[in-house]
Design an enzyme around this catalytic site. Sequence first.
Site, PDB file in Angstrom:
ATOM      1  N   ASP A 111       0.834  -1.193   0.000  1.00 17.07           N
ATOM      2  CA  ASP A 111       0.000   0.000   0.000  1.00 17.07           C
ATOM      3  C   ASP A 111       0.876   1.253   0.000  1.00 17.07           C
ATOM      4  O   ASP A 111       2.036   1.208   0.436  1.00 17.07           O
ATOM      5  CB  ASP A 111      -0.900   0.016   1.235  1.00 17.07           C
ATOM      6  CG  ASP A 111      -1.953  -1.069   1.203  1.00 17.07           C
ATOM      7  OD1 ASP A 111      -2.346  -1.470   0.087  1.00 17.07           O
ATOM      8  OD2 ASP A 111      -2.378  -1.516   2.278  1.00 17.07           O
TER       9      ASP A 111
ATOM     10  N   ARG B 130      -3.366  -5.300   8.049  1.00 17.72           N
ATOM     11  CA  ARG B 130      -4.363  -4.367   8.579  1.00 17.72           C
ATOM     12  C   ARG B 130      -5.610  -5.101   9.038  1.00 17.72           C
ATOM     13  O   ARG B 130      -6.331  -4.618   9.918  1.00 17.72           O
ATOM     14  CB  ARG B 130      -4.682  -3.283   7.563  1.00 17.72           C
ATOM     15  CG  ARG B 130      -5.172  -3.752   6.236  1.00 17.72           C
ATOM     16  CD  ARG B 130      -5.379  -2.558   5.321  1.00 17.72           C
ATOM     17  NE  ARG B 130      -5.500  -2.955   3.932  1.00 17.72           N
ATOM     18  CZ  ARG B 130      -5.704  -2.094   2.949  1.00 17.72           C
ATOM     19  NH1 ARG B 130      -5.807  -0.817   3.227  1.00 17.72           N
ATOM     20  NH2 ARG B 130      -5.794  -2.503   1.710  1.00 17.72           N
TER      21      ARG B 130
ATOM     22  N   TYR C 260       6.587  -8.856   8.365  1.00 20.12           N
ATOM     23  CA  TYR C 260       6.234  -7.443   8.468  1.00 20.12           C
ATOM     24  C   TYR C 260       6.517  -6.909   9.870  1.00 20.12           C
ATOM     25  O   TYR C 260       6.379  -7.634  10.868  1.00 20.12           O
ATOM     26  CB  TYR C 260       4.741  -7.238   8.201  1.00 20.12           C
ATOM     27  CG  TYR C 260       4.280  -7.587   6.810  1.00 20.12           C
ATOM     28  CD1 TYR C 260       4.226  -6.627   5.809  1.00 20.12           C
ATOM     29  CD2 TYR C 260       3.872  -8.881   6.511  1.00 20.12           C
ATOM     30  CE1 TYR C 260       3.780  -6.954   4.528  1.00 20.12           C
ATOM     31  CE2 TYR C 260       3.428  -9.211   5.227  1.00 20.12           C
ATOM     32  CZ  TYR C 260       3.387  -8.234   4.247  1.00 20.12           C
ATOM     33  OH  TYR C 260       2.947  -8.569   2.995  1.00 20.12           O
TER      34      TYR C 260
END
Length: 310
Positions: free
Chosen positions: A32, A172, A60
Amino acid sequence: MDKPAGVTSHDVVGKVRRLAGTRKVGHAGTLDPMATGLLVIGFNKATRLLTAITGADKTYLATIRLGVATVTDDAEGEVVQTRLANAVTEERVAAAVAGLTGDIQQVPSAVSAIKVDGQRAYQRVRAGEDVQLAARPVTVHRFEVTGYRRAADGTTVDVDVEVDCTTGTYIRALARDLGEALETGGHLTALRRTVVGPFSVAEAATLEDLAVRFTATELSAAAAGLFPVRRLTGHEASELSFGRRIPATGTDGLVAAQDPAGAVVALISDQARKGQSPAQEVSAKPEIVFAPATAPASTTATTPGTDGAP
Protein backbone atom coordinates in the site's frame (compact mmCIF):
# COMPACT_ATOMS: atom_id res chain seq x y z
CA MET A 1 13.54 -2.44 -3.76
CA ASP A 2 13.07 -0.64 -0.43
CA LYS A 3 9.82 1.19 -1.22
CA PRO A 4 9.35 4.57 0.46
CA ALA A 5 6.04 5.72 1.93
CA GLY A 6 3.69 7.81 -0.17
CA VAL A 7 4.14 6.04 -3.51
CA THR A 8 2.33 3.07 -5.00
CA SER A 9 3.96 -0.18 -6.07
CA HIS A 10 2.95 0.74 -9.63
CA ASP A 11 4.86 4.03 -9.28
CA VAL A 12 8.01 2.10 -8.32
CA VAL A 13 7.60 -0.25 -11.29
CA GLY A 14 7.29 2.77 -13.60
CA LYS A 15 10.52 4.29 -12.30
CA VAL A 16 12.36 0.97 -12.61
CA ARG A 17 11.17 0.70 -16.24
CA ARG A 18 12.92 3.97 -17.01
CA LEU A 19 16.08 3.06 -15.11
CA ALA A 20 16.30 -0.45 -16.60
CA GLY A 21 15.43 0.71 -20.10
CA THR A 22 12.72 -1.92 -20.61
CA ARG A 23 8.93 -2.04 -20.49
CA LYS A 24 8.90 -5.61 -19.22
CA VAL A 25 8.91 -4.99 -15.45
CA GLY A 26 6.65 -6.35 -12.69
CA HIS A 27 6.55 -6.84 -8.94
CA ALA A 28 5.81 -9.73 -6.59
CA GLY A 29 3.17 -8.51 -4.16
CA THR A 30 1.69 -5.02 -3.78
CA LEU A 31 2.52 -2.71 -0.90
CA ASP A 32 0.00 0.00 0.00
CA PRO A 33 1.13 3.62 -0.46
CA MET A 34 1.55 4.14 3.31
CA ALA A 35 3.66 0.98 3.64
CA THR A 36 7.43 0.85 3.23
CA GLY A 37 9.93 -1.92 2.72
CA LEU A 38 10.67 -4.85 0.49
CA LEU A 39 9.12 -4.85 -2.98
CA VAL A 40 10.62 -7.57 -5.18
CA ILE A 41 10.92 -6.34 -8.77
CA GLY A 42 11.58 -8.53 -11.80
CA PHE A 43 12.41 -7.42 -15.32
CA ASN A 44 12.74 -9.06 -18.72
CA LYS A 45 12.94 -12.87 -18.31
CA ALA A 46 12.61 -12.66 -14.53
CA THR A 47 9.03 -11.40 -14.73
CA ARG A 48 8.15 -15.08 -15.26
CA LEU A 49 9.68 -15.86 -11.86
CA LEU A 50 7.52 -13.34 -10.01
CA THR A 51 4.50 -15.65 -9.71
CA ALA A 52 6.56 -18.12 -7.69
CA ILE A 53 7.94 -15.32 -5.48
CA THR A 54 4.47 -13.90 -4.83
CA GLY A 55 3.50 -17.13 -3.05
CA ALA A 56 6.45 -16.99 -0.62
CA ASP A 57 6.02 -16.32 3.10
CA LYS A 58 6.53 -12.74 4.28
CA THR A 59 7.59 -10.82 7.39
CA TYR A 60 6.23 -7.44 8.47
CA LEU A 61 6.88 -4.87 11.17
CA ALA A 62 3.76 -2.93 12.13
CA THR A 63 2.27 -0.57 14.68
CA ILE A 64 -1.37 -1.10 15.68
CA ARG A 65 -3.34 1.65 17.41
CA LEU A 66 -6.05 0.32 19.71
CA GLY A 67 -9.03 2.52 20.51
CA VAL A 68 -9.72 3.82 17.00
CA ALA A 69 -11.25 2.02 14.00
CA THR A 70 -11.08 3.37 10.44
CA VAL A 71 -12.90 2.51 7.24
CA THR A 72 -9.67 1.26 5.64
CA ASP A 73 -8.23 -0.39 8.78
CA ASP A 74 -5.20 1.89 8.45
CA ALA A 75 -4.27 5.49 9.21
CA GLU A 76 -5.27 6.75 5.75
CA GLY A 77 -8.95 5.97 6.25
CA GLU A 78 -11.74 7.96 7.84
CA VAL A 79 -12.33 7.25 11.54
CA VAL A 80 -15.56 5.33 11.96
CA GLN A 81 -15.48 4.58 15.70
CA THR A 82 -13.53 5.44 18.85
CA ARG A 83 -13.63 3.40 22.05
CA LEU A 84 -11.59 3.85 25.19
CA ALA A 85 -8.59 1.53 25.47
CA ASN A 86 -8.01 2.24 29.16
CA ALA A 87 -8.94 -1.36 30.09
CA VAL A 88 -6.35 -2.83 27.72
CA THR A 89 -3.42 -4.51 29.46
CA GLU A 90 -0.32 -6.19 28.08
CA GLU A 91 -1.70 -9.53 29.28
CA ARG A 92 -4.97 -9.04 27.38
CA VAL A 93 -3.07 -8.04 24.26
CA ALA A 94 -0.90 -11.16 24.52
CA ALA A 95 -3.98 -13.40 24.84
CA ALA A 96 -5.69 -11.75 21.86
CA VAL A 97 -2.54 -12.03 19.74
CA ALA A 98 -2.32 -15.75 20.56
CA GLY A 99 -5.87 -16.17 19.26
CA LEU A 100 -4.82 -14.67 15.92
CA THR A 101 -1.75 -16.90 15.54
CA GLY A 102 -1.60 -20.16 13.59
CA ASP A 103 -4.10 -21.33 10.99
CA ILE A 104 -6.95 -18.81 11.00
CA GLN A 105 -9.88 -17.72 8.86
CA GLN A 106 -9.34 -14.07 7.95
CA VAL A 107 -11.79 -11.65 6.35
CA PRO A 108 -9.70 -9.36 4.10
CA SER A 109 -10.03 -5.61 4.46
CA ALA A 110 -12.90 -4.22 2.41
CA VAL A 111 -10.45 -1.87 0.66
CA SER A 112 -8.25 -4.71 -0.57
CA ALA A 113 -7.47 -5.35 -4.24
CA ILE A 114 -9.59 -8.51 -4.27
CA LYS A 115 -12.00 -8.51 -7.21
CA VAL A 116 -15.75 -8.67 -6.60
CA ASP A 117 -17.72 -9.32 -9.80
CA GLY A 118 -14.81 -8.08 -11.87
CA GLN A 119 -14.16 -4.89 -9.89
CA ARG A 120 -11.60 -4.28 -7.13
CA ALA A 121 -13.12 -4.22 -3.65
CA TYR A 122 -11.53 -0.85 -2.85
CA GLN A 123 -13.13 0.66 -5.98
CA ARG A 124 -16.55 -0.46 -4.81
CA VAL A 125 -15.93 0.97 -1.31
CA ARG A 126 -14.87 4.32 -2.81
CA ALA A 127 -18.09 4.28 -4.85
CA GLY A 128 -20.07 4.07 -1.61
CA GLU A 129 -20.90 0.36 -1.65
CA ASP A 130 -20.97 -1.80 1.47
CA VAL A 131 -18.51 -4.57 0.56
CA GLN A 132 -18.52 -7.84 2.51
CA LEU A 133 -15.71 -10.25 1.64
CA ALA A 134 -15.64 -13.93 2.52
CA ALA A 135 -13.16 -15.27 5.06
CA ARG A 136 -10.20 -17.20 3.68
CA PRO A 137 -7.62 -19.46 5.32
CA VAL A 138 -4.21 -17.96 6.10
CA THR A 139 -1.41 -18.94 8.44
CA VAL A 140 0.23 -16.55 10.88
CA HIS A 141 3.43 -18.35 11.81
CA ARG A 142 4.51 -15.72 14.37
CA PHE A 143 2.68 -12.72 15.83
CA GLU A 144 5.03 -11.16 18.34
CA VAL A 145 4.50 -8.00 20.40
CA THR A 146 7.73 -5.98 20.46
CA GLY A 147 6.49 -2.71 21.97
CA TYR A 148 3.58 -1.35 24.03
CA ARG A 149 2.80 2.35 24.60
CA ARG A 150 -0.24 3.87 26.31
CA ALA A 151 -1.29 7.44 25.47
CA ALA A 152 -1.02 9.91 28.34
CA ASP A 153 -4.81 10.26 28.52
CA GLY A 154 -5.31 6.47 28.31
CA THR A 155 -7.63 6.67 25.31
CA THR A 156 -5.38 4.72 22.93
CA VAL A 157 -2.65 2.09 23.08
CA ASP A 158 -0.02 1.61 20.39
CA VAL A 159 1.30 -1.94 19.96
CA ASP A 160 4.39 -2.69 17.90
CA VAL A 161 4.38 -6.18 16.36
CA GLU A 162 6.41 -8.43 14.06
CA VAL A 163 4.47 -10.92 11.92
CA ASP A 164 5.61 -13.93 9.88
CA CYS A 165 2.78 -15.11 7.64
CA THR A 166 1.73 -16.81 4.45
CA THR A 167 0.94 -14.88 1.32
CA GLY A 168 -2.57 -13.43 1.27
CA THR A 169 -2.48 -12.41 4.94
CA TYR A 170 -3.62 -8.82 5.47
CA ILE A 171 -1.77 -7.13 8.32
CA ARG A 172 -4.36 -4.37 8.58
CA ALA A 173 -7.00 -7.07 8.97
CA LEU A 174 -4.95 -8.43 11.88
CA ALA A 175 -4.98 -4.91 13.35
CA ARG A 176 -8.75 -4.69 12.91
CA ASP A 177 -9.33 -8.14 14.42
CA LEU A 178 -7.00 -7.48 17.35
CA GLY A 179 -8.96 -4.34 18.12
CA GLU A 180 -12.26 -6.21 17.93
CA ALA A 181 -10.96 -9.01 20.17
CA LEU A 182 -10.08 -6.36 22.77
CA GLU A 183 -13.40 -4.49 22.23
CA THR A 184 -11.59 -1.25 21.39
CA GLY A 185 -11.28 -1.24 17.61
CA GLY A 186 -7.90 -0.96 15.96
CA HIS A 187 -6.03 0.13 12.85
CA LEU A 188 -2.52 0.22 11.41
CA THR A 189 -0.46 3.38 11.83
CA ALA A 190 2.74 1.96 10.30
CA LEU A 191 3.69 -1.04 8.15
CA ARG A 192 7.04 -2.20 6.82
CA ARG A 193 7.72 -5.43 4.92
CA THR A 194 11.15 -6.82 5.73
CA VAL A 195 11.24 -10.31 4.17
CA VAL A 196 9.78 -12.04 1.10
CA GLY A 197 10.88 -15.67 0.83
CA PRO A 198 14.70 -15.64 0.72
CA PHE A 199 14.90 -11.89 0.08
CA SER A 200 15.55 -9.33 2.84
CA VAL A 201 15.07 -5.57 2.88
CA ALA A 202 18.57 -5.33 4.32
CA GLU A 203 19.85 -6.21 0.84
CA ALA A 204 17.40 -3.99 -1.04
CA ALA A 205 18.22 -0.88 -3.05
CA THR A 206 16.40 2.43 -3.00
CA LEU A 207 15.30 4.27 -6.13
CA GLU A 208 18.07 6.76 -5.42
CA ASP A 209 20.63 3.93 -5.31
CA LEU A 210 19.46 2.58 -8.68
CA ALA A 211 19.57 6.02 -10.26
CA VAL A 212 23.28 6.17 -9.42
CA ARG A 213 24.13 2.55 -10.24
CA PHE A 214 21.61 0.02 -11.54
CA THR A 215 22.15 -3.37 -9.86
CA ALA A 216 20.06 -6.52 -9.67
CA THR A 217 20.21 -10.12 -8.48
CA GLU A 218 21.00 -12.40 -11.42
CA LEU A 219 18.08 -14.65 -12.45
CA SER A 220 19.87 -17.94 -11.79
CA ALA A 221 20.95 -16.84 -8.30
CA ALA A 222 17.41 -15.69 -7.49
CA ALA A 223 15.85 -18.97 -8.64
CA ALA A 224 18.44 -21.03 -6.77
CA GLY A 225 17.60 -19.11 -3.59
CA LEU A 226 13.90 -19.84 -3.99
CA PHE A 227 13.92 -23.53 -4.93
CA PRO A 228 15.97 -26.72 -4.62
CA VAL A 229 18.52 -26.97 -7.43
CA ARG A 230 19.06 -29.78 -9.92
CA ARG A 231 22.20 -29.69 -12.06
CA LEU A 232 21.55 -30.84 -15.61
CA THR A 233 23.55 -32.58 -18.27
CA GLY A 234 23.90 -30.74 -21.58
CA HIS A 235 21.31 -33.06 -23.12
CA GLU A 236 18.80 -32.47 -20.30
CA ALA A 237 19.27 -28.70 -20.58
CA SER A 238 18.56 -28.89 -24.30
CA GLU A 239 15.45 -31.01 -23.78
CA LEU A 240 14.02 -28.57 -21.25
CA SER A 241 14.75 -25.59 -23.49
CA PHE A 242 12.45 -27.22 -26.06
CA GLY A 243 9.78 -27.79 -23.39
CA ARG A 244 10.36 -31.54 -23.19
CA ARG A 245 10.33 -33.71 -20.09
CA ILE A 246 13.42 -35.17 -18.43
CA PRO A 247 13.81 -37.89 -15.76
CA ALA A 248 12.10 -37.17 -12.44
CA THR A 249 13.84 -35.13 -9.74
CA GLY A 250 12.43 -37.10 -6.80
CA THR A 251 11.61 -33.78 -5.08
CA ASP A 252 8.19 -32.36 -4.23
CA GLY A 253 7.32 -28.96 -5.66
CA LEU A 254 9.24 -26.74 -8.03
CA VAL A 255 12.94 -27.26 -8.70
CA ALA A 256 15.39 -24.86 -10.36
CA ALA A 257 17.07 -26.75 -13.20
CA GLN A 258 20.57 -25.41 -13.94
CA ASP A 259 22.66 -26.20 -17.00
CA PRO A 260 26.32 -27.32 -16.59
CA ALA A 261 27.44 -23.67 -16.50
CA GLY A 262 25.02 -22.78 -13.68
CA ALA A 263 22.35 -20.89 -15.62
CA VAL A 264 18.73 -21.68 -14.77
CA VAL A 265 17.08 -23.26 -17.82
CA ALA A 266 13.64 -23.83 -16.31
CA LEU A 267 11.56 -24.45 -13.21
CA ILE A 268 10.46 -28.09 -13.25
CA SER A 269 8.22 -30.39 -11.23
CA ASP A 270 7.64 -34.13 -11.10
CA GLN A 271 4.35 -35.17 -12.69
CA ALA A 272 2.80 -38.29 -14.15
CA ARG A 273 1.79 -38.09 -17.78
CA LYS A 274 -1.89 -37.63 -18.55
CA GLY A 275 -3.81 -40.87 -18.34
CA GLN A 276 -1.22 -42.45 -16.06
CA SER A 277 -1.52 -43.06 -12.33
CA PRO A 278 0.79 -40.95 -10.11
CA ALA A 279 3.07 -43.96 -9.65
CA GLN A 280 3.50 -44.56 -13.40
CA GLU A 281 5.89 -42.81 -15.75
CA VAL A 282 6.60 -39.88 -13.44
CA SER A 283 8.98 -37.41 -15.07
CA ALA A 284 10.07 -33.81 -14.60
CA LYS A 285 7.94 -31.39 -16.58
CA PRO A 286 9.11 -27.83 -17.36
CA GLU A 287 6.68 -25.38 -15.74
CA ILE A 288 8.50 -22.17 -16.72
CA VAL A 289 11.25 -22.19 -19.36
CA PHE A 290 13.77 -19.33 -19.29
CA ALA A 291 16.37 -20.50 -21.81
CA PRO A 292 15.89 -20.25 -25.58
CA ALA A 293 15.69 -23.56 -27.42
CA THR A 294 19.22 -24.81 -28.04
CA ALA A 295 20.92 -27.90 -29.39
CA PRO A 296 22.83 -30.02 -26.83
CA ALA A 297 26.22 -28.96 -28.15
CA SER A 298 25.63 -25.32 -27.31
CA THR A 299 24.22 -25.74 -23.81
CA THR A 300 27.57 -26.53 -22.22
CA ALA A 301 28.86 -23.10 -23.24
CA THR A 302 25.98 -21.21 -21.66
CA THR A 303 26.90 -18.70 -18.98
CA PRO A 304 24.50 -16.99 -16.63
CA GLY A 305 23.45 -13.65 -18.01
CA THR A 306 21.91 -10.59 -16.43
CA ASP A 307 18.91 -10.48 -18.75
CA GLY A 308 16.27 -9.89 -16.17
CA ALA A 309 16.66 -10.52 -12.50
CA PRO A 310 14.59 -9.78 -9.47
